[in-house]
Design a protein around this motif. Structure first.
Motif, short mmCIF file in Angstrom:
data_model
loop_
_atom_site.label_atom_id
_atom_site.label_comp_id
_atom_site.label_asym_id
_atom_site.label_seq_id
_atom_site.Cartn_x
_atom_site.Cartn_y
_atom_site.Cartn_z
N ASP A 56 0.81 -1.22 0.00
CA ASP A 56 0.00 0.00 0.00
C ASP A 56 0.84 1.27 0.00
OD1 ASP A 56 -2.30 -1.57 0.13
OD2 ASP A 56 -2.32 -1.57 2.33
N LEU A 57 2.15 1.11 0.05
CA LEU A 57 3.04 2.27 0.21
C LEU A 57 3.72 2.69 -1.09
CD1 LEU A 57 4.85 1.23 3.53
CD2 LEU A 57 2.84 2.72 3.28
N LYS A 58 4.00 3.98 -1.17
CA LYS A 58 4.87 4.54 -2.19
C LYS A 58 6.21 4.80 -1.51
CE LYS A 58 1.55 4.75 -5.22
NZ LYS A 58 1.50 3.84 -6.39
N VAL A 59 7.29 4.35 -2.11
CA VAL A 59 8.60 4.41 -1.46
C VAL A 59 9.66 5.00 -2.40
CG1 VAL A 59 10.42 3.11 -0.29
CG2 VAL A 59 8.02 2.34 -0.14
N THR A 60 10.46 5.92 -1.86
CA THR A 60 11.63 6.41 -2.57
C THR A 60 12.83 6.24 -1.65
OG1 THR A 60 10.42 8.04 -3.89
CG2 THR A 60 12.78 8.41 -3.61
N THR A 61 13.91 5.67 -2.19
CA THR A 61 15.12 5.48 -1.39
C THR A 61 16.10 6.63 -1.67
OG1 THR A 61 16.15 4.11 -3.09
CG2 THR A 61 14.86 2.99 -1.39
N PHE A 62 16.91 6.90 -0.64
CA PHE A 62 17.91 7.96 -0.71
C PHE A 62 19.26 7.40 -0.26
CE2 PHE A 62 13.80 9.88 -0.31
CZ PHE A 62 13.83 10.99 -1.14
N GLN A 63 20.30 8.19 -0.40
CA GLN A 63 21.64 7.72 -0.03
C GLN A 63 21.71 7.26 1.42
OE1 GLN A 63 23.57 11.38 -1.35
NE2 GLN A 63 24.81 10.19 -2.79
N HIS A 64 20.96 7.93 2.31
CA HIS A 64 21.06 7.62 3.74
C HIS A 64 19.71 7.30 4.38
CE1 HIS A 64 25.10 9.11 3.21
NE2 HIS A 64 24.64 10.30 2.85
N GLY A 65 18.77 6.85 3.57
CA GLY A 65 17.48 6.50 4.16
C GLY A 65 16.40 6.30 3.13
N LYS A 66 15.16 6.49 3.56
CA LYS A 66 14.03 6.34 2.65
C LYS A 66 12.84 7.14 3.19
CE LYS A 66 12.09 2.15 4.79
NZ LYS A 66 11.64 0.76 4.56
N ILE A 67 11.90 7.41 2.28
CA ILE A 67 10.65 8.06 2.67
C ILE A 67 9.51 7.23 2.09
CG2 ILE A 67 9.22 10.13 2.50
CD1 ILE A 67 11.75 11.77 2.15
N THR A 68 8.52 6.93 2.92
CA THR A 68 7.35 6.18 2.45
C THR A 68 6.12 7.05 2.60
OG1 THR A 68 6.88 5.20 4.62
CG2 THR A 68 8.41 4.01 3.18
N TYR A 69 5.16 6.80 1.71
CA TYR A 69 3.90 7.54 1.75
C TYR A 69 2.75 6.57 1.53
CZ TYR A 69 0.03 10.47 0.15
OH TYR A 69 -1.21 11.05 0.00
N ASN A 70 1.75 6.65 2.43
CA ASN A 70 0.55 5.81 2.30
C ASN A 70 -0.59 6.68 1.77
OD1 ASN A 70 -1.83 4.31 2.74
ND2 ASN A 70 -0.83 3.12 4.36
N PRO A 71 -0.96 6.52 0.50
CA PRO A 71 -2.03 7.35 -0.07
C PRO A 71 -3.38 7.17 0.61
CG PRO A 71 -0.78 6.22 -1.79
CD PRO A 71 -0.40 5.60 -0.49
N THR A 72 -3.59 6.00 1.22
CA THR A 72 -4.88 5.73 1.88
C THR A 72 -5.00 6.49 3.18
OG1 THR A 72 -4.92 3.51 0.89
CG2 THR A 72 -6.39 3.92 2.77
N THR A 73 -3.93 6.47 3.98
CA THR A 73 -3.96 7.13 5.29
C THR A 73 -3.32 8.52 5.26
OG1 THR A 73 -1.84 6.14 5.92
CG2 THR A 73 -3.85 4.89 6.42
N ASP A 74 -2.66 8.86 4.17
CA ASP A 74 -1.97 10.13 3.99
C ASP A 74 -0.81 10.30 4.99
OD1 ASP A 74 -1.79 12.46 2.39
OD2 ASP A 74 -2.63 13.66 4.03
N VAL A 75 -0.25 9.18 5.43
CA VAL A 75 0.85 9.20 6.40
C VAL A 75 2.19 9.10 5.67
CG1 VAL A 75 1.97 7.97 8.29
CG2 VAL A 75 -0.53 8.23 8.27
N VAL A 76 3.11 9.98 6.07
CA VAL A 76 4.47 9.98 5.52
C VAL A 76 5.44 9.57 6.62
CG1 VAL A 76 6.31 11.37 4.50
CG2 VAL A 76 3.92 11.79 3.86
N GLU A 77 6.32 8.63 6.31
CA GLU A 77 7.31 8.19 7.29
C GLU A 77 8.71 8.39 6.71
OE1 GLU A 77 6.90 4.53 9.95
OE2 GLU A 77 8.43 3.86 8.49
N VAL A 78 9.56 9.01 7.52
CA VAL A 78 10.93 9.31 7.09
C VAL A 78 11.91 8.48 7.92
CG1 VAL A 78 12.70 11.09 6.84
CG2 VAL A 78 10.29 11.65 6.41
#
Length: 215
Positions: A182-204
């Motif tokens: 259910d998540l949209k995910v982008t990875t970065f050099q030192h981590g990642k960010i996820t986004y849940n379109p259903t709940t509108d929650v972003v996790e870093v």
């Protein structure tokens, strides 16, 4: 004795005739049966047709565009170059719609001190590892881009005096937006960010630690 001699003569003549018949058959067979060794030699000697290089190349190995000109804000033409141009050309219609128009000005395009190339758009950004042809380039947009642009301290927590984007604690993108369940995910050099379109929650996540998104 004459009878015996005649009989012997007849036998000899018969044997000779038989030999001639077999010899004739052998010659006839030679004229109609091909020699495998000779045939193989003839095939080997036949010239191999050349395949045009254009046909030998795979259809997927199409040269990437080095420049793409598109219309930006206020109808100003913007020319994308190198890996930025290549990534924009390969973007889906959904990605192009999400990106919107390219922004103009030195702050919105160019290269960082790290060598990372970038082009800002209304709704996202295209970044490349470098300006060298063939360098990987990625699209970052939506809520994930918003969280990436939050100023952060070295540990990743939001801090107005910190850094954001590629010079922040997350570093530069290392992927496009991926879908994982259910998540949209982008990875970065030192981590990642996820986004849940259903709940509108972003996790870093920075260096393995989940930190406030700051949104």
């Amino acid at each position: 004795m004459r009878t015996i001699a005649s009989t012997r003569t007849a036998v000899v003549a018969g044997v000779a005739a038989t030999a001639l018949i077999f010899a004739g058959c052998a010659k006839s067979d030679d004229s109609t049966t091909s020699d495998p060794a000779a045939t193989s030699a003839e095939v080997s000697a036949a010239p191999t047709p050349e395949i045009p290089s254009s046909l030998a190349e795979s259809a997927s190995e199409v040269a990437e565009p080095t420049e793409v000109t598109i219309t930006g804000e206020r109808d100003v033409e913007v020319t994308l170059t190198g890996p930025i141009a290549a990534r924009y050309s390969s973007a889906t219609e959904e990605e192009k719609t999400a990106l919107g128009l390219p922004l103009t000005g030195d702050r919105n395009a160019g290269a960082r001190e790290s060598g990372m190339a970038f082009q800002q758009f209304q709704g996202g950004v295209i970044t490349a590892v470098s300006e060298d042809p063939g360098s990987p380039a990625y699209i970052t947009w939506g809520k994930i881009r918003d969280a990436w642009n939050i100023e952060r301290a070295a540990d990743g927590t939001p801090d107005i005096s910190g850094d954001n984007g590629s010079v922040g604690p997350l570093g530069a993108p290392t992927s496009d937006e991926l879908t994982e369940g259910d998540l949209k995910v982008t990875t970065f050099q030192h981590g990642k960010i996820t986004y849940n379109p259903t709940t509108d929650v972003v996790e870093v996540t920075v260096n393995g630690n989940v930190v406030p998104s700051g949104l």
